[in-house]
Every structure is written in structure tokens, then in C-alpha cells.
Design a protein around this motif. Structure first.
Motif, mmCIF file in Angstrom:
data_model
loop_
_atom_site.group_PDB
_atom_site.id
_atom_site.type_symbol
_atom_site.label_atom_id
_atom_site.label_comp_id
_atom_site.label_asym_id
_atom_site.label_seq_id
_atom_site.Cartn_x
_atom_site.Cartn_y
_atom_site.Cartn_z
ATOM 1 N N ARG A 361 37.341 36.290 14.825
ATOM 2 C CA ARG A 361 38.444 37.231 15.065
ATOM 3 C C ARG A 361 39.129 36.999 16.407
ATOM 4 O O ARG A 361 40.315 37.286 16.568
ATOM 5 C CB ARG A 361 37.908 38.659 14.999
ATOM 6 N N ALA A 362 38.380 36.459 17.363
ATOM 7 C CA ALA A 362 38.938 36.207 18.696
ATOM 8 C C ALA A 362 39.648 34.856 18.761
ATOM 9 O O ALA A 362 40.200 34.493 19.811
ATOM 10 C CB ALA A 362 37.831 36.273 19.738
ATOM 11 N N GLY A 363 39.624 34.100 17.666
ATOM 12 C CA GLY A 363 40.286 32.797 17.644
ATOM 13 C C GLY A 363 39.420 31.662 18.121
ATOM 14 O O GLY A 363 39.890 30.520 18.239
ATOM 15 N N LYS A 364 38.144 31.944 18.396
ATOM 16 C CA LYS A 364 37.236 30.899 18.854
ATOM 17 C C LYS A 364 36.726 30.088 17.654
ATOM 18 O O LYS A 364 36.505 30.629 16.574
ATOM 19 C CB LYS A 364 36.054 31.512 19.601
ATOM 20 N N THR A 365 36.535 28.793 17.887
ATOM 21 C CA THR A 365 36.060 27.898 16.826
ATOM 22 C C THR A 365 34.600 28.177 16.476
ATOM 23 O O THR A 365 33.752 28.319 17.358
ATOM 24 C CB THR A 365 36.196 26.422 17.248
ATOM 25 N N VAL A 366 34.345 28.274 15.169
ATOM 26 C CA VAL A 366 32.987 28.471 14.668
ATOM 27 C C VAL A 366 32.614 27.236 13.856
ATOM 28 O O VAL A 366 33.216 26.955 12.825
ATOM 29 C CB VAL A 366 32.888 29.734 13.776
ATOM 30 N N LYS A 367 31.660 26.478 14.358
ATOM 31 C CA LYS A 367 31.212 25.266 13.664
ATOM 32 C C LYS A 367 30.283 25.641 12.504
ATOM 33 O O LYS A 367 29.258 26.290 12.721
ATOM 34 C CB LYS A 367 30.467 24.342 14.632
ATOM 35 N N ILE A 368 30.656 25.241 11.319
ATOM 36 C CA ILE A 368 29.851 25.548 10.123
ATOM 37 C C ILE A 368 28.998 24.322 9.808
ATOM 38 O O ILE A 368 29.489 23.317 9.310
ATOM 39 C CB ILE A 368 30.767 25.919 8.939
ATOM 40 N N LYS A 369 27.703 24.424 10.109
ATOM 41 C CA LYS A 369 26.818 23.260 9.991
ATOM 42 C C LYS A 369 25.651 23.452 9.026
ATOM 43 O O LYS A 369 25.079 22.480 8.550
ATOM 44 C CB LYS A 369 26.260 22.892 11.367
ATOM 45 N N LYS A 370 25.292 24.698 8.747
ATOM 46 C CA LYS A 370 24.140 24.947 7.878
ATOM 47 C C LYS A 370 24.549 25.745 6.634
ATOM 48 O O LYS A 370 25.127 26.824 6.752
ATOM 49 C CB LYS A 370 23.044 25.700 8.633
ATOM 50 N N PHE A 371 24.210 25.203 5.488
ATOM 51 C CA PHE A 371 24.550 25.855 4.227
ATOM 52 C C PHE A 371 23.871 27.218 4.114
ATOM 53 O O PHE A 371 24.454 28.181 3.608
ATOM 54 C CB PHE A 371 24.115 24.951 3.058
ATOM 55 N N GLU A 372 22.628 27.308 4.599
ATOM 56 C CA GLU A 372 21.855 28.542 4.480
ATOM 57 C C GLU A 372 22.494 29.711 5.226
ATOM 58 O O GLU A 372 22.232 30.876 4.906
ATOM 59 C CB GLU A 372 20.432 28.328 5.016
ATOM 60 N N LEU A 373 23.341 29.435 6.215
ATOM 61 C CA LEU A 373 23.968 30.502 7.003
ATOM 62 C C LEU A 373 25.308 30.957 6.421
ATOM 63 O O LEU A 373 25.940 31.869 6.949
ATOM 64 C CB LEU A 373 24.174 30.034 8.453
ATOM 65 N N CYS A 374 25.722 30.311 5.335
ATOM 66 C CA CYS A 374 27.003 30.667 4.691
ATOM 67 C C CYS A 374 26.797 31.801 3.695
ATOM 68 O O CYS A 374 25.895 31.753 2.854
ATOM 69 C CB CYS A 374 27.602 29.463 3.962
ATOM 70 N N ASP A 375 27.659 32.816 3.775
ATOM 71 C CA ASP A 375 27.619 33.944 2.844
ATOM 72 C C ASP A 375 28.947 33.978 2.086
ATOM 73 O O ASP A 375 29.990 34.312 2.653
ATOM 74 C CB ASP A 375 27.401 35.251 3.607
#
Length: 912
Positions: A361-375
């Protein structure tokens, strides 16, 4: 017919490991004879199915990674007959045909669109109930063992048939010999001999002619006067732009034009043997291209992928891929598959790397690296809600949306092929999504990319107007390939396979393809005796290549093994006869062979068969030490070499023709001796029993559906409901005439023991609930219609009044249960009327029982595959006409259109 295979290089990429000796020495032959005990009575050609053999000192069959031994359901079979019914490889340009391995020196022999290359053993089943078919191997005598004599009789009949056909042809050729010949007739090629034959009017199997010398010859060989199609008129009509008239949509205009054309004169291409024989498929071709899927619409701003508890905003390209996965969370078969998840996440993260991953929401980059953490749940919930909204739309609105879509696609539904209007099949380009694959496909879960116009090649006539590409795009290429039957093609990114837009299943071209396939199977009738005699001889050949080839043909002909093709490294690890590995075959003395491997579509093939003693000995030789796991059984044989050998018997003969011949020949023999009587459902069951026998032999097995037990239970409930109604009607007779109880006996009026008070109460409640639902749905539908017509809707009070009949029946049930008396129903009830009602209900019960038996018998057998692809449809038509069963009971509307040529070309006397 033996031919040397020494010069045939083995395909690269194949595990060649330990190779068999070039020759089979006499010492090895004698040694194997000593190791092969005989029980004194051998019945080769038997098959024992349904599960592993236990508590025996034999080799342990490998499970090929399928530990639980479960077969995957072939859920798509019922909807894929278009692909399955014809070999589309023949229609592809040679340069575009798919190779299964880039290193392979041989082209792939079988089209992926062809289902199961399954020949089958021929045998006649006894008159058994549906539930007995496919009985398990734990019975004292396996079903197949009971059918040995019938099977031998059918094979002898096939040999006799082949000899009769050749004798008739020889006699006919002698009769037609000219008195003076400049050369010996024996030296004249067969093609020239045929040219000397006088023209003869073809009967198409529907009428007998005086000279029956070629009565068994394939229809393609018989000559018939060609009926001229109204080509000029059709061309003129098709060249006229379709305009929207008053009160008619473009679709209706097109369909009306098609109907008018059909009414003028029907083009019976199957009576014109000149059609479809050459390589040129068309002279003129016009069409409007393809329909592309809609562009991606981003999710609402409040719907986000959640990563490690943080909602993230994704680039549209990455978000679209996330929706592919998120929208299908209810498909547990896929989302619980580790390979599916791994492949998806690899492609997803590749796109995230390209687009900069997500933003919080703050515009900061979120690196998506682990499938288990995806909802993905928020995405699924949004799509689920949208699906529910669409489902809840009023019927009128759904109809309007469909009409709008049909009108937009109307111009793509038909093309003009040599001046005749033909329906196009799959004119829609596949939308992007996640690749599912069949069975345990290694690429399941990969992202199917959006197909762009720049990837599509259009095939069209030179004089025709080229379809316009979407704004801002252009076609990859425009071709005028008159030898191809495709209208457009592109290469998909998953397997590199080419996708083709073809004509619909009921088009002339598709029909001709089916017709030629079944005629080729009929042609095999002439040669089957010689082929079997030759491979029986070569089973003892000193040359290893010949012995392996003969053994493979034996297995293909007798035990429904597919020929098998080489696979690339990135393809599913499926095999067929020629590609069997050491671990796929288990030998059990004295002469049993257990096959256990993943076949086509990664469906497990498990079968224990009793073979010819020589075949058992050969398999021992082919598995002889030092061979071990992953070594080839048939290491001196390829599918190409096998098919090349078979073409020596008749042009175009390949391993796949055996399954069509064997399925059709077996069905023909079963139908020929059948005496089907009784009601229509009973006759349909007779046909299904024969079809089931062919399907079992073709290995068209399927996993028992999870809903099967529930379906059977519902059918039994309906039968019990009818039995309860019979009892009520009988009790009504006592209400009219109390003395009848003494006349017919008290037992006649007793309620069946299993329909006790507890069952009665549950049944009555379910009847009342069903009535409420039916009345409520009717009320809602009537209101939708009033709303669509602009009239005032009915109020809730109207529904309450309609439901009063349910309340009255509930009171009646309560009174009956308390008093034990049932008042007669209907206007002017009499004993005669009530007895007639009882007879009618009993007939309904018998019909339901037959249907339930049929369903139970089909729980593990896919009848559609054999009926649609391997049994000549003319045999189904013969049964329909011979026993007066409507063809609609066997073929759906789509199949009736597909097999229109078969329905119109034969009568009940036609023989395969």
C-alpha cells in the motif's frame, strides 16, 4: 514378409543400454525350453485383468511411480471425439508436423488427436449381466478363460472370411480375363487388373446385386455414379455477403441458407469414389479467420494477492497469471499437485522478475519468492462470486447474452469450400491459462501464453479475400495449401505443438476421413489370415529383429497394446509395445505375462495375460541377463520399422488399423448372432453389452467416478418409490372393493418388507420436498417470462396458493399412515383401471432396473471411445434398423451429424 532391420538405426534419445544379440542361437532356444514348464494344456490369447497377483513366487511388478495403482479418470473423452475420430497429422504440412524428439530420425507415427492405438482380441461374450462383465480375477474361473472357444471361433471365422474374399476376387478376375492377352495375367500389377474391370453400380451396402463377387469389398473400391452438387448455385449464395434482415440474426440467416441449400439437393459424397482419393483437398476456399479471446480486464482495486500477510498490487501481466491460479482453487486435483504448483510458480516468478514483482500500500516493492507465502483466496472468492452472479442471471438475460455472442461470431461459423458452405469446428483461439495436461504430465501448471495474430498462419484460396487481422496487428503468414484441410494454425508455447482450425465433425472432409479409416479396416479383412500366419512363423525366427517384430505384432493384435512411439525428455513417460522397458514386463511361469506401465495420457495399463508358449519364451529371451531396469525389451525394433513391414501386406496398413478392424469385426460378429427382443431399453442394453465387451478388449477403462455410488443409490430410491406406489395402488383396490382382498390373497396387498415405516416416512418427506422445489422453480420461471415480456410479476401470494397442493398431500399421507387405509385416487376409479396402473408401474420398475444394471456395468468402462472411434458407425446403424431402435438412443445430435454418411448409406443387411 520378413525384412531386414539391421540397417535401421535406433532412435537417438532411446535408452539402448544392453542390446540383444543379432541372432537367437539354438543353445539359447533349447535353454529357454528347459526353463519353461508346461502344464500340458495351453490356451494362448487369454487375458486376466483386475489387479496384481499375490502370494506367488514371481518377479515383482514395478509400479512405475504409481504406488497406489490408481488410474486417472479420462474425463475429457466424452467431449473430444472431434480430435479422436480422425488423424489430423495427415492434414498438416510436412514441415510443420510435430516431432516428439528433436534428435529423432523418425517422424512420430501417431497423431496426438487420435485416441488409443488399441487393437483387440476377438471373442464372443456369453449372455451375462452387466455386473458380470469385467469380473475380478479372484473368481474361480476368469471371464476371459470362459471365452476361449468363442474367441477361437471368431478368429477362425476371420481367417475363413479372408479366404472367401480372396477366392471371390480371383474368380471375378478370371471371369473378366480377355480371350487374347499379350502377357501373363500373373505378371499384371493389381492396379492394372482393376482398370480392366467393367464399371459396376455401387450398392453402398444397401441393396444386393446379382453379381456378388465384390460384395465384401470395401465401399471405396465399388464404383457409383457421382451425383453432381449444385456447386454454382452454392458458390453464388456463399459469395453473397450475409446481411441482417428484419427479425433475424446473422446466425439465423446463415443457418437458413444452409437448410435451403440442403433441401435443394443433398451431396452424397460417399457415393462418389473419386472424392478424397487425391492429395488435392480443395480448389477454392473462403473464410473469415478466427475469433480471439477478450483482452484481460484487471481485478477490482480491493481484490489483491496476499503475500506473507500483505496485500500486493501486481503489474497486469503478472496479475493475469495470478488469476489463472486463483480462479481454480476449487480444482483440488490440480492445486494439490506438486508438479502443477512448481511449474506454475516458476512461470509466475519469471513474469514477476520481468515486471518488478508487487507493491504494498505504501508503494514499496514486495519480492514474491516463496509459493507457500502466497494467498490466492481473495482472488478465488471474487471469481466465485462472479460465477454465482452469472449463474443467477434470469433465463431471458442469459439467452440475450448468448444471442449477442452468436451474432458476433456468426461470420466465423461457416466457410465456403469448393463452392459449398461447410461448418467450421474450432474457430476460437484458445485463451491463455494454465496447462492441465492428461495424467501425470510433466508440464502441468505451465502458463499457456496469449496467442497473437503475429503467430497465426492463414490458409485460404488465392482469389479469396484475406481476413483482416485485429487493429494494430498482422498475420504471420498467408498460405494457399490446397493439400491441407486446415484454415488457420499456430504453435503453442507449452509443447511446441501446432494447433489447427479445422472443419466441423459433420463436414464432408471430416466424414470422408472417417469413411476411409473404416474402409481401410474392412480392407484388412482380406489380409488378416496371412498376417497372423506370418507372425506365428516368425516367432521362431533365428533373426532377433524378425522375432521381436513378430512378437510385437502378436501383442498388438491379441492384447490391445498400442504400438508406442519415442518420447522427448520433456514429455510424459508413457510407453507402448515397441518402447516397453525391462521393468514394465513381469513373467510368471508357465506362460503368463504381466504388463504394468503408463500408457497414453499417463493412464496406467495393468494386464495379466496368458500367451502362446513361444511368445513367453521370446519375452524371456528379450529380458535375458545382463538386461536390467530401463533397458528396452524390443531393442531391435521401432514403430517405424514395424509399420514399414505392415505396409508390405496392404498399402497404408499400420499398427493402429488393427484396433479399428478388431473392434469392428468383433462387434459385427456379436451383432450378427444377436437376437435382441423386449422393450427399447432392453434392446439398448443388448447393444451396450456388446459395446462393453469391445471397450474392455480395447482397454477403455476409467476410474469409478466418486459420484457413481450416489447415482446408483438415487436410481434405487426411484425404483423403491415406484414399488411403494404399486403397493398404494393395490391398497386403493381394497377401498373400491373390500372383497378383492380375499380373491387375490392377502399377500398380494402386503407392503414389501424393506419399505418399512422409517423408509416410508423419509420417502414421503422427500416427495413433498421435491414437489415444493418444482412448484417454486416453475413460479420463478413464470415471473422471469412475465418480466421479459414487460408484464406485471406475480406476487408471493400466488406461490403460496400453488404450494397448497403439497400441504394437502402431506395431510393425506398423515391420515394414511395413521389409519392404514388408502383412498382411491383419480376420476371414476375402477379395479380394471387400477390393475392397468399397476402393470404400467411394474413396467417402469423393470426399465429402471435395466438402466441401473447398465450403469453399474459401465462404471469402469468408457463405452463412448469404442463406439465413436473404433466401431464402424454403420454397425450401430444396422442394429438400429434391424431391431427398430431409434438411432437417437445411440448417437447424440452431434454424433448424428458426424456420422450422417453412415446413417444414410446402409440398411439392416449391410455387413462389415
Amino acid at each position: 514378409m520378413s525384412s531386414s532391420d539391421d540397417d535401421t538405426p535406433l532412435l537417438k534419445g532411446r535408452n539402448n543400454g544392453v542390446k540383444s544379440d543379432d541372432r537367437v542361437s539354438k543353445q539359447v532356444d533349447r535353454a529357454m525350453d528347459k526353463q519353461t514348464p508346461s502344464n500340458g494344456h495351453v490356451e494362448p490369447g487369454l487375458s486376466i485383468r483386475m489387479g496384481p497377483v499375490e502370494d506367488m513366487d514371481i518377479e515383482v511388478p514395478a509400479t512405475n511411480g504409481n504406488a497406489n495403482g490408481k488410474r486417472k479418470a479420462r474425463g475429457s473423452l466424452t467431449n473430444t471425439y472431434k480430435e479422436a475420430s480422425s488423424s489430423e497429422e495427415d492434414d498438416k504440412p510436412l514441415s510443420k508436423r510435430r516431432r516428439t524428439s528433436q534428435k529423432a530420425k523418425y517422424p512420430k507415427e501417431e497423431s496426438d488427436s487420435e485416441l488409443n492405438n488399441v487393437p483387440l482380441r476377438q471373442r464372443k461374450p456369453p449372455k451375462v449381466s452387466a455386473t458380470q462383465i469385467g469380473e475380478s480375477s479372484d473368481s474361480d474361473t476368469p471371464l476371459n478363460a470362459k471365452l476361449v472357444k468363442e474367441k477361437e471361433a471368431i478368429e477362425k471365422a476371420a481367417a475363413k472370411e479372408a479366404k472367401n474374399i480372396k477366392a471371390k476376387e480371383k474368380a471375378a478376375a478370371t471371369k473378366r480375363k480377355p480371350k487374347v492377352e499379350s502377357e501373363s495375367d500373373d505378371d499384371v500389377p493389381l492396379a492394372k487388373k482393376k482398370k480392366k474391370q467393367p464399371a459396376k453400380k455401387a450398392t453402398n451396402g444397401s441393396k444386393k446385386v446379382k453379381d456378388e463377387t465384390d460384395s465384401d469389398a470395401p465401399l471405396a473400391k465399388k464404383k457409383a455414379p457421382a451425383k453432381k452438387a449444385p456447386a454454382k448455385k452454392a458458390k453464388a449464395e456463399s459469395a453473397t455477403p450475409v446481411k441482417k434482415g428484419k427479425g433475424k440474426t446473422k446466425v439465423e440467416d446463415l443457418e437458413q441458407d444452409q437448410e435451403n441449400e440442403d433441401e435443394e439437393e443433398e451431396y452424397r459424397w460417399w457415393e462418389d469414389p473419386s472424392k478424397g482419393d487425391g492429395t488435392k483437398k480443395w480448389t477454392t476456399l473462403e473464410h473469415n479467420g478466427v475469433v480471439f479471446p477478450p483482452e484481460y480486464e484487471p481485478l477490482p482495486k480491493n481484490v489483491k494477492l496476499i503475500y506473507d500477510g500483505v496485500p500486493v498490487t501486481l503489474d497486469p501481466e503478472a496479475e493475469e497469471i495470478a488469476t489463472f491460479y486463483g480462479s481454480m482453487l476449487n480444482s483440488t486435483h490440480n492445486v494439490e499437485n506438486k508438479t502443477f504448483n512448481k511449474n506454475f510458480f516458476e512461470d509466475f516468478t519469471a513474469m514477476l522478475d520481468k515486471t518488478g514483482h508487487g507493491k504494498d500500500r505504501a508503494g514499496k516493492t514486495v519480492k514474491i519468492k516463496k509459493f507457500e507465502l502466497c494467498d490466492f483466496k481473495p482472488i478465488f472468492e471474487w471469481f466465485d462470486a462472479e460465477r454465482a452472479k452469472k449463474k443467477a442471471l434470469p433465463a431471458a438475460e442469459k439467452k440475450a447474452l448468448k444471442a449477442e455472442k452468436d451474432e458476433a461470431e456468426a461470420q466465423y461459423m461457416f466457410c465456403t469450400w469448393d463452392g459449398r458452405k461447410q461448418k467450421v469446428g474450432n474457430f476460437r483461439v484458445e485463451p491463455p491459462g494454465l496447462f492441465r495436461g492428461r495424467g501425470e504430465h510433466p508440464k502441468t501448471g505451465r502458463v499457456k501464453k496469449r496467442v497473437l495474430p503475429e503467430q497465426i498462419t492463414i490458409n485460404i484460396g488465392k482469389e479469396a479475400k484475406i481476413p483482416e487481422a485485429p487493429a494494430g496487428h498482422k498475420w504471420k503468414e498467408i498460405k494457399h495449401d490446397k493439400e491441407g484441410t486446415w484454415l488457420a494454425m499456430w504453435q503453442e508455447n507449452i509443447n511446441g505443438a501446432y494447433k489447427y482450425v479445422m472443419l466441423a465433425a459433420n463436414s464432408d472432409i471430416k466424414g470422408q476421413s472417417d469413411f476411409k479409416k473404416f474402409e481401410k479396416a474392412r480392407e484388412l479383412k482380406k489380409h488378416i489370415d496371412r498376417i497372423r500366419k506370418d507372425y506365428q512363423r516368425d516367432l521362431r525366427s533365428e533373426k532377433m529383429a524378425d522375432r521381436q517384430r513378430a512378437t510385437a505384432i502378436y501383442l498388438i493384435d491379441q492384447f490391445a497394446l498400442r504400438a508406442g512411439n519415442e518420447k522427448g525428455e520433456d514429455e510424459a513417460d508413457t510407453v507402448g509395445c515397441c518402447s516397453l522397458k525391462f521393468q514394465h514386463v513381469t513373467l510368471k511361469p508357465p506362460n503368463f505375462v504381466i504388463f504394468d506401465f503408463l500408457g497414453k495420457d499417463s493412464i496406467r495399463f495393468y494386464n495379466e495375460v496368458q500367451v502362446d508358449p513361444q511368445v513367453f519364451k521370446n519375452m524371456k529371451i528379450f529380458k535375458k541377463s545382463p538386461k536390467t531396469t530401463n533397458d528396452d525389451i524390443f531393442d531391435r525394433l521401432t514403430t517405424s520399422a514395424l509399420n514399414k513391414h505392415l505396409t508390405g501386406y496392404m498399402p497404408g496398413l499400420t499398427a493402429k488399423v488393427f484396433r479399428t478392424y478388431n473392434a469392428s469385426w468383433t462387434m459385427a460378429r456379436l451383432l450378427k448372432d444377436m437376437k435382441s427382443t423386449g422393450s427399447i431399453p432392453e434392446k439398448v442394453k443388448d447393444y451396450n453389452d456388446a459395446n462393453r465387451e469391445v471397450a474392455i478388449l480395447c482397454n477403455h477403462k476409467r476410474t469409478v467416478a466418486a459420484s457413481h455410488a450416489g447415482s446408483i443409490e438415487k436410481m434405487q430410491d426411484k425404483i423403491n418409490g415406484l414399488r411403494y406406489q404399486v403397493w398404494r395402488v393395490k391398497r386403493m383396490m381394497i377401498d373400491i372393493d373390500p372383497k378383492i382382498k380375499k380373491k387375490k390373497g392377502a399377500e398380494y396387498f402386503e407392503r414389501p418388507e424393506d419399505l418399512d415405516d422409517e423408509w416410508r416416512d423419509q420417502h414421503q418427506e422427500s416427495v413433498l420436498e421435491e414437489m415444493r422445489e418444482k412448484i417454486t422453480k416453475k413460479f420463478e420461471k413464470d415471473n422471469e417470462k412475465l418480466k421479459a415480456d414487460g408484464e406485471k410479476e406475480m406476487k408471493a401470494k400466488e406461490l403460496q396458493e400453488r404450494l397448497e397442493v403439497v400441504d394437502e398431500l402431506a395431510k393425506k399421507y398423515k391420515k394414511e399412515n395413521k389409519s392404514g387405509k388408502i383412498e382411491a385416487e383419480g376420476k371414476g376409479p375402477t379395479i380394471e383401471k387400477l390393475e392397468a396402473n399397476v402393470d404400467k408401474l411394474l413396467q417402469q420398475i423393470e426399465t429402471k432396473k435395466v438402466q441401473m444394471e447398465d450403469k453399474e456395468g459401465n462404471k469402469e468402462v468408457a463405452l463412448g471411445t469404442s463406439k465413436i472411434n473404433y466401431i464402424d458407425p454403420r454397425l450401430t446403424v444396422v442394429f438400429s434398423k434391424k431391431f427398430n431402435v431409434p438411432i437417437e438412443r445411440f448417437f447424440s445430435k452431434t454424433l448424428r451429424e458426424k456420422f450422417d454418411w453412415a446413417i444414410k448409406s446402409v440398411d439392416e443387411d449391410w455387413e462389415f
